[in-house]
Design a protein around this motif. Structure first.
Motif, PDB file in Angstrom:
ATOM      1  N   ASP A 201       0.812  -1.213   0.000  1.00  0.00           N
ATOM      2  CA  ASP A 201       0.000   0.000   0.000  1.00  0.00           C
ATOM      3  C   ASP A 201       0.845   1.263   0.000  1.00  0.00           C
ATOM      4  O   ASP A 201       0.372   2.339   0.376  1.00  0.00           O
ATOM      5  N   ASP A 202       2.074   1.172  -0.445  1.00  0.00           N
ATOM      6  CA  ASP A 202       2.977   2.318  -0.533  1.00  0.00           C
ATOM      7  C   ASP A 202       3.143   2.676  -2.002  1.00  0.00           C
ATOM      8  O   ASP A 202       3.677   1.891  -2.789  1.00  0.00           O
ATOM      9  N   SER A 203       2.700   3.858  -2.389  1.00  0.00           N
ATOM     10  CA  SER A 203       2.684   4.223  -3.806  1.00  0.00           C
ATOM     11  C   SER A 203       4.087   4.262  -4.402  1.00  0.00           C
ATOM     12  O   SER A 203       4.281   3.864  -5.553  1.00  0.00           O
ATOM     13  N   GLU A 204       5.085   4.742  -3.649  1.00  0.00           N
ATOM     14  CA  GLU A 204       6.439   4.811  -4.182  1.00  0.00           C
ATOM     15  C   GLU A 204       7.025   3.421  -4.378  1.00  0.00           C
ATOM     16  O   GLU A 204       7.678   3.138  -5.380  1.00  0.00           O
ATOM     17  N   VAL A 205       6.797   2.556  -3.410  1.00  0.00           N
ATOM     18  CA  VAL A 205       7.279   1.171  -3.522  1.00  0.00           C
ATOM     19  C   VAL A 205       6.653   0.493  -4.739  1.00  0.00           C
ATOM     20  O   VAL A 205       7.334  -0.171  -5.534  1.00  0.00           O
ATOM     21  N   LEU A 206       5.354   0.664  -4.906  1.00  0.00           N
ATOM     22  CA  LEU A 206       4.664   0.044  -6.041  1.00  0.00           C
ATOM     23  C   LEU A 206       5.138   0.629  -7.364  1.00  0.00           C
ATOM     24  O   LEU A 206       5.238  -0.080  -8.378  1.00  0.00           O
ATOM     25  N   TYR A 207       5.435   1.935  -7.375  1.00  0.00           N
ATOM     26  CA  TYR A 207       5.928   2.548  -8.606  1.00  0.00           C
ATOM     27  C   TYR A 207       7.245   1.924  -9.045  1.00  0.00           C
ATOM     28  O   TYR A 207       7.422   1.568 -10.213  1.00  0.00           O
ATOM     29  N   TRP A 208       8.197   1.805  -8.119  1.00  0.00           N
ATOM     30  CA  TRP A 208       9.494   1.248  -8.500  1.00  0.00           C
ATOM     31  C   TRP A 208       9.381  -0.229  -8.863  1.00  0.00           C
ATOM     32  O   TRP A 208      10.129  -0.718  -9.714  1.00  0.00           O
ATOM     33  N   ALA A 209       8.428  -0.922  -8.258  1.00  0.00           N
ATOM     34  CA  ALA A 209       8.180  -2.308  -8.670  1.00  0.00           C
ATOM     35  C   ALA A 209       7.681  -2.342 -10.109  1.00  0.00           C
ATOM     36  O   ALA A 209       8.133  -3.157 -10.925  1.00  0.00           O
ATOM     37  N   ALA A 210       6.740  -1.452 -10.446  1.00  0.00           N
ATOM     38  CA  ALA A 210       6.197  -1.416 -11.810  1.00  0.00           C
ATOM     39  C   ALA A 210       7.283  -1.077 -12.821  1.00  0.00           C
ATOM     40  O   ALA A 210       7.394  -1.715 -13.873  1.00  0.00           O
ATOM     41  N   ALA A 211       8.081  -0.062 -12.515  1.00  0.00           N
ATOM     42  CA  ALA A 211       9.138   0.347 -13.443  1.00  0.00           C
ATOM     43  C   ALA A 211      10.143  -0.774 -13.644  1.00  0.00           C
ATOM     44  O   ALA A 211      10.597  -1.034 -14.765  1.00  0.00           O
TER      45      ALA A 211
ATOM     46  N   TRP B  60       0.690  -2.920 -15.474  1.00  0.00           N
ATOM     47  CA  TRP B  60      -0.571  -2.194 -15.652  1.00  0.00           C
ATOM     48  C   TRP B  60      -1.347  -2.154 -14.334  1.00  0.00           C
ATOM     49  O   TRP B  60      -1.822  -1.094 -13.903  1.00  0.00           O
ATOM     50  N   ASP B  61      -1.445  -3.312 -13.671  1.00  0.00           N
ATOM     51  CA  ASP B  61      -2.184  -3.387 -12.402  1.00  0.00           C
ATOM     52  C   ASP B  61      -1.500  -2.566 -11.310  1.00  0.00           C
ATOM     53  O   ASP B  61      -2.171  -1.868 -10.536  1.00  0.00           O
ATOM     54  N   LEU B  62      -0.184  -2.662 -11.233  1.00  0.00           N
ATOM     55  CA  LEU B  62       0.545  -1.925 -10.202  1.00  0.00           C
ATOM     56  C   LEU B  62       0.388  -0.413 -10.371  1.00  0.00           C
ATOM     57  O   LEU B  62       0.168   0.312  -9.391  1.00  0.00           O
ATOM     58  N   THR B  63       0.484   0.067 -11.598  1.00  0.00           N
ATOM     59  CA  THR B  63       0.385   1.512 -11.811  1.00  0.00           C
ATOM     60  C   THR B  63      -1.022   2.017 -11.526  1.00  0.00           C
ATOM     61  O   THR B  63      -1.194   3.126 -10.984  1.00  0.00           O
ATOM     62  N   HIS B  64      -2.031   1.231 -11.856  1.00  0.00           N
ATOM     63  CA  HIS B  64      -3.387   1.647 -11.512  1.00  0.00           C
ATOM     64  C   HIS B  64      -3.592   1.639  -9.996  1.00  0.00           C
ATOM     65  O   HIS B  64      -4.309   2.489  -9.453  1.00  0.00           O
ATOM     66  N   ARG B  65      -2.958   0.703  -9.316  1.00  0.00           N
ATOM     67  CA  ARG B  65      -3.029   0.690  -7.852  1.00  0.00           C
ATOM     68  C   ARG B  65      -2.326   1.926  -7.287  1.00  0.00           C
ATOM     69  O   ARG B  65      -2.817   2.535  -6.325  1.00  0.00           O
ATOM     70  N   VAL B  66      -1.197   2.318  -7.866  1.00  0.00           N
ATOM     71  CA  VAL B  66      -0.517   3.536  -7.422  1.00  0.00           C
ATOM     72  C   VAL B  66      -1.454   4.733  -7.533  1.00  0.00           C
ATOM     73  O   VAL B  66      -1.548   5.560  -6.616  1.00  0.00           O
ATOM     74  N   LEU B  67      -2.185   4.827  -8.651  1.00  0.00           N
ATOM     75  CA  LEU B  67      -3.069   5.974  -8.853  1.00  0.00           C
ATOM     76  C   LEU B  67      -4.291   5.927  -7.940  1.00  0.00           C
ATOM     77  O   LEU B  67      -4.885   6.970  -7.649  1.00  0.00           O
ATOM     78  N   GLU B  68      -4.667   4.747  -7.479  1.00  0.00           N
ATOM     79  CA  GLU B  68      -5.711   4.672  -6.462  1.00  0.00           C
ATOM     80  C   GLU B  68      -5.220   5.292  -5.156  1.00  0.00           C
ATOM     81  O   GLU B  68      -5.977   5.973  -4.449  1.00  0.00           O
ATOM     82  N   LEU B  69      -3.960   5.054  -4.836  1.00  0.00           N
ATOM     83  CA  LEU B  69      -3.369   5.584  -3.603  1.00  0.00           C
ATOM     84  C   LEU B  69      -2.990   7.055  -3.741  1.00  0.00           C
ATOM     85  O   LEU B  69      -3.079   7.818  -2.783  1.00  0.00           O
ATOM     86  N   ASP B  70      -2.528   7.437  -4.926  1.00  0.00           N
ATOM     87  CA  ASP B  70      -2.052   8.799  -5.182  1.00  0.00           C
ATOM     88  C   ASP B  70      -2.432   9.172  -6.614  1.00  0.00           C
ATOM     89  O   ASP B  70      -1.676   8.922  -7.547  1.00  0.00           O
TER      90      ASP B  70
END
Length: 273
Positions: A120-130, A152-162
């Protein structure tokens, strides 16, 4: 590495899917321009120390210290996402193809581990997606398309959080652009072979919107302007692309890969009509 998408046809669309994230996305490579780093601890493995090394142009040394932390504690999520970030940059900077591939696989492993530890950490999920987007290049079509869907799923989850997260918008902008750059037949065949959301939902409008939101949220990251300009150029909006790239070249380099991105921009500017 040449990241231009050739004009594949027929069954070779599976290779196109494997290269959806080929132009350095997700990756990345910078979400927000970091504040001035201030040393707060004498610990040579501490976060502020490895960040200072990373942004000081020494990502390899930063990665080595992060590895020591992960060996000590495999659940150290702060070390994991930073290791993904460092490995991703080192892969982009690597000129040897085999070493480049190894770095991207390492980045993907650390990014995925970090995301599982802190989902549930947007930055962590972003770097995972990249990181996983880049790792997708190193596998066959089936694994690659699975990873692209995961991105695709990770980045959409990031945008849900931020909802304004610039890095997530950048990745989605690039994904939409790459899918729409395929021929209509390739997209049709890809939808038959692989049921993944990017192939079903991508549009040029979404590509432009996500890129615009990335640059609006973080106008100082070179990668975001580079990728936005590339989408504008693909749509023959050459004057806008030129202005976007010239603005990127005027920015100071912050991330280890920024000078490489500036070289890309100069090359693309020279190729504009």
């Amino acid at each position: 590495m040449n990241t231009a998408l050739p004009g594949w046809t027929g069954p070779a669309v599976v290779l196109a899917l494997a290269l959806l994230l080929a132009p350095e996305p997700t990756a990345a490579q910078g979400v927000r321009t970091p504040p001035a780093l201030e040393r707060t601890t004498a610990d040579p493995l501490a976060n502020d120390v490895v960040d200072e090394l990373f942004f000081g142009g020494r990502p390899s040394e930063a990665f080595q210290r992060l590895e020591l932390r992960i060996e000590r504690d495999s659940a150290d999520v702060e070390a994991r996402w930073r290791a993904a970030r460092a490995a991703l940059n080192l892969g982009i900077l690597e000129d040897r193809e085999e070493a480049e591939e190894q770095w991207f696989v390492v980045a993907g492993d650390h990014g995925e581990a970090a995301a599982s530890l802190r989902p549930d950490d947007s930055e962590v999920l972003y770097w995972a997606a990249a990181s996983l987007g880049r790792e997708a290049l190193q596998h066959g079509p089936r694994t690659s398309t699975r990873l692209v869907q995961q991105v695709w799923d990770l980045t959409h989850r990031v945008l849900e959080l931020d909802p304004d997260h610039p890095g997530a918008h950048n990745i989605l902008g690039k994904l939409n652009q790459e899918v729409m750059s395929l021929s209509g037949f390739e997209r049709f065949l890809g939808r038959l072979l692989f049921s993944i959301d990017p192939l079903k939902e991508a549009t040029w409008e979404a590509a432009l919107d996500h890129h615009a939101r990335a640059v609006e949220a973080d106008p100082s990251t070179i990668l975001f302007r580079r990728d936005y300009g590339e989408t504008l150029a693909a749509l023959d909006r050459h004057d806008e692309a030129r202005a976007m790239w010239q603005a990127a070249l005027a920015l100071p380099s912050v991330y280890p890969v920024d000078d490489r991105f500036k070289d890309d921009i100069r090359r693309m500017l020279a190729e504009l009509p």
